[in-house]
Motif scaffolding. Structure first.
Motif, short mmCIF file in Angstrom:
data_model
loop_
_atom_site.label_atom_id
_atom_site.label_comp_id
_atom_site.label_asym_id
_atom_site.label_seq_id
_atom_site.Cartn_x
_atom_site.Cartn_y
_atom_site.Cartn_z
N GLY A 267 0.80 -1.21 0.00
CA GLY A 267 0.00 0.00 0.00
C GLY A 267 0.84 1.26 0.00
O GLY A 267 1.75 1.42 -0.82
N GLU A 268 0.56 2.18 0.93
CA GLU A 268 1.24 3.47 0.97
C GLU A 268 2.74 3.35 1.21
O GLU A 268 3.50 4.23 0.83
CB GLU A 268 0.62 4.36 2.06
N ARG A 269 3.18 2.27 1.84
CA ARG A 269 4.61 2.11 2.09
C ARG A 269 5.39 1.84 0.80
O ARG A 269 6.62 1.90 0.79
CB ARG A 269 4.86 1.00 3.10
N ALA A 270 4.67 1.55 -0.27
CA ALA A 270 5.31 1.37 -1.58
C ALA A 270 5.09 2.58 -2.47
O ALA A 270 5.22 2.49 -3.70
CB ALA A 270 4.78 0.11 -2.25
N ALA A 271 4.80 3.73 -1.87
CA ALA A 271 4.46 4.93 -2.65
C ALA A 271 5.59 5.35 -3.58
O ALA A 271 5.34 5.95 -4.64
CB ALA A 271 4.10 6.07 -1.70
N LYS A 272 6.85 5.08 -3.21
CA LYS A 272 7.98 5.51 -4.04
C LYS A 272 8.34 4.51 -5.13
O LYS A 272 9.21 4.79 -5.96
CB LYS A 272 9.20 5.76 -3.15
N VAL A 273 7.69 3.36 -5.12
CA VAL A 273 7.99 2.35 -6.14
C VAL A 273 7.43 2.81 -7.48
O VAL A 273 6.25 3.14 -7.59
CB VAL A 273 7.37 0.99 -5.75
N PRO A 274 8.28 2.87 -8.53
CA PRO A 274 7.79 3.37 -9.82
C PRO A 274 6.77 2.43 -10.44
O PRO A 274 6.73 1.24 -10.13
CB PRO A 274 9.06 3.44 -10.67
N THR A 275 5.96 2.97 -11.30
CA THR A 275 4.97 2.17 -12.03
C THR A 275 5.21 2.22 -13.53
O THR A 275 4.64 1.43 -14.28
CB THR A 275 3.54 2.68 -11.75
#
Length: 336
Positions: A267-275
């Motif tokens: 969830g939000e803890r992966a906010a910096k992971v690119p898509t």
């Protein structure tokens, strides 16, 4: 129960192999280049839930020299040869990585043979199987070998030639010594300390937002605990002698698949992971000039799918779902 030597007990996979052996009731000894690393080995084992005390012996032996190897192997029933020479920078030429890998493997095998060890299980890699080939639609199997003359990177070349040397040794001067190899794809899973596999570094960079776009390539992934379990099966199963075993948890994943799992599970803890995936042409251009991407140049746009059907069929090995492993990897890295 067996007396087992694990080479490289301070390493990521080596630590998990020691943990698996201890849990199975085996007597374990492990080698480190410098005995000053013994506290690190024991700290990592405690992080993994074990405090073996005198049940574990830590011995000095360096793959770059002969000293200590015969003493380390003496009295052992089996050896898990997990250690691999490491470089602190980019090799000046292939031999700077290839020679230590080949020579180190032969040192361990010679010592095991001289000590009367029954079986050696060697950690090889998918790098000894899936590189230097033309694109294909079928998964790689244990019958495949990397083409070392196809301009591959020194790491894959070193893994291939070291494994080839091991098989040549047991077919010749090491006759009577049983050998099995485990060839993992990219290894993920919980970390026990600051030393962990390069594939975990990619996940860490994604979580930190240090990867602006996802590179376009696909490979298999596998949990470090399942790789350790496969080493034990290859050590004990009679049918494993003389065999190679790919370790991978299902079909290959593109980096965009990894990113999707991280977003879904964290969830939000992966906010910096690119898509966003980097266009292939741009990725290939950057790989020509960026030293950090040079090792990936040959696989950009490629799908290095492989199958572990042989390990599942012959040894009953069952890897855990890779989605769980990816999530646990991220949780572990965030905690670290």
């Amino acid at each position: 129960m067996a007396e087992v030597l694990v080479t490289g007990g301070s390493g990521y996979l080596g630590s998990w192999c020691v943990l698996a052996l201890l849990a199975a009731g085996h007597s374990v000894r492990t080698t480190v280049r410098d005995l000053a690393r013994e506290p690190q080995v024991r700290a990592q084992l405690r992080n993994g839930g074990a405090d073996p005390g005198d049940e574990l012996r830590v011995l000095p032996a360096d793959l770059r020299g002969d000293e200590g190897w015969l003493d380390a192997a003496a009295g052992c029933d089996a050896v898990l040869h997990v250690a691999s020479p490491t470089l602190t920078g980019t090799p000046r030429d292939d031999d700077e990585m290839v020679r230590p890998a080949v020579d180190g493997t032969l040192r361990v095998l010679r010592a095991a043979h001289a000590a009367g060890v029954r079986r050696v299980v060697m950690t090889s890699a998918i790098g000894a199987i899936a590189y230097g080939h033309e694109p294909r639609d079928t998964p790689f199997t244990e019958r495949d070998w990397t083409d070392v003359d196809a301009g591959i990177q020194p790491y894959q070349k070193s893994k291939t030639l070291a494994e080839r040397a091991a098989w040549d040794f047991v077919a010749g001067p090491g006759h009577g010594l049983e050998l099995a190899t485990v060839n993992p794809t990219a290894v993920l899973g919980p970390v026990l300390g600051p030393d962990y596999a390069p594939s975990l570094g990619a996940v860490a960079r994604m979580l930190k937002g240090e990867m602006p776009a996802l590179l376009p390539f696909a490979t298999g992934y596998v949990d470090v605990r399942d790789v350790a379990a496969l080493h034990l099966l290859a050590m004990t199963a009679p049918v494993a002698a003389g065999e190679r075993f790919i370790a991978t948890a299902g079909p290959s994943l593109w980096m965009r698949d990894l990113a999707a799992i991280l977003h879904d599970r964290l969830g939000e803890r992966a906010a910096k992971v690119p898509t966003r995936e980097m266009p292939l042409r741009l990725a290939r251009g950057l790989a020509r000039v960026d030293p950090r991407m040079r090792s990936l140049r040959a696989i950009l746009g490629r799908d290095l799918d492989a199958t572990s059907a042989k390990a599942e069929r012959l040894l009953g090995w069952q890897p855990r779902p890779i989605e769980d492993t990816v999530a646990e990897t991220a949780e572990s890295l965030l905690a670290l």
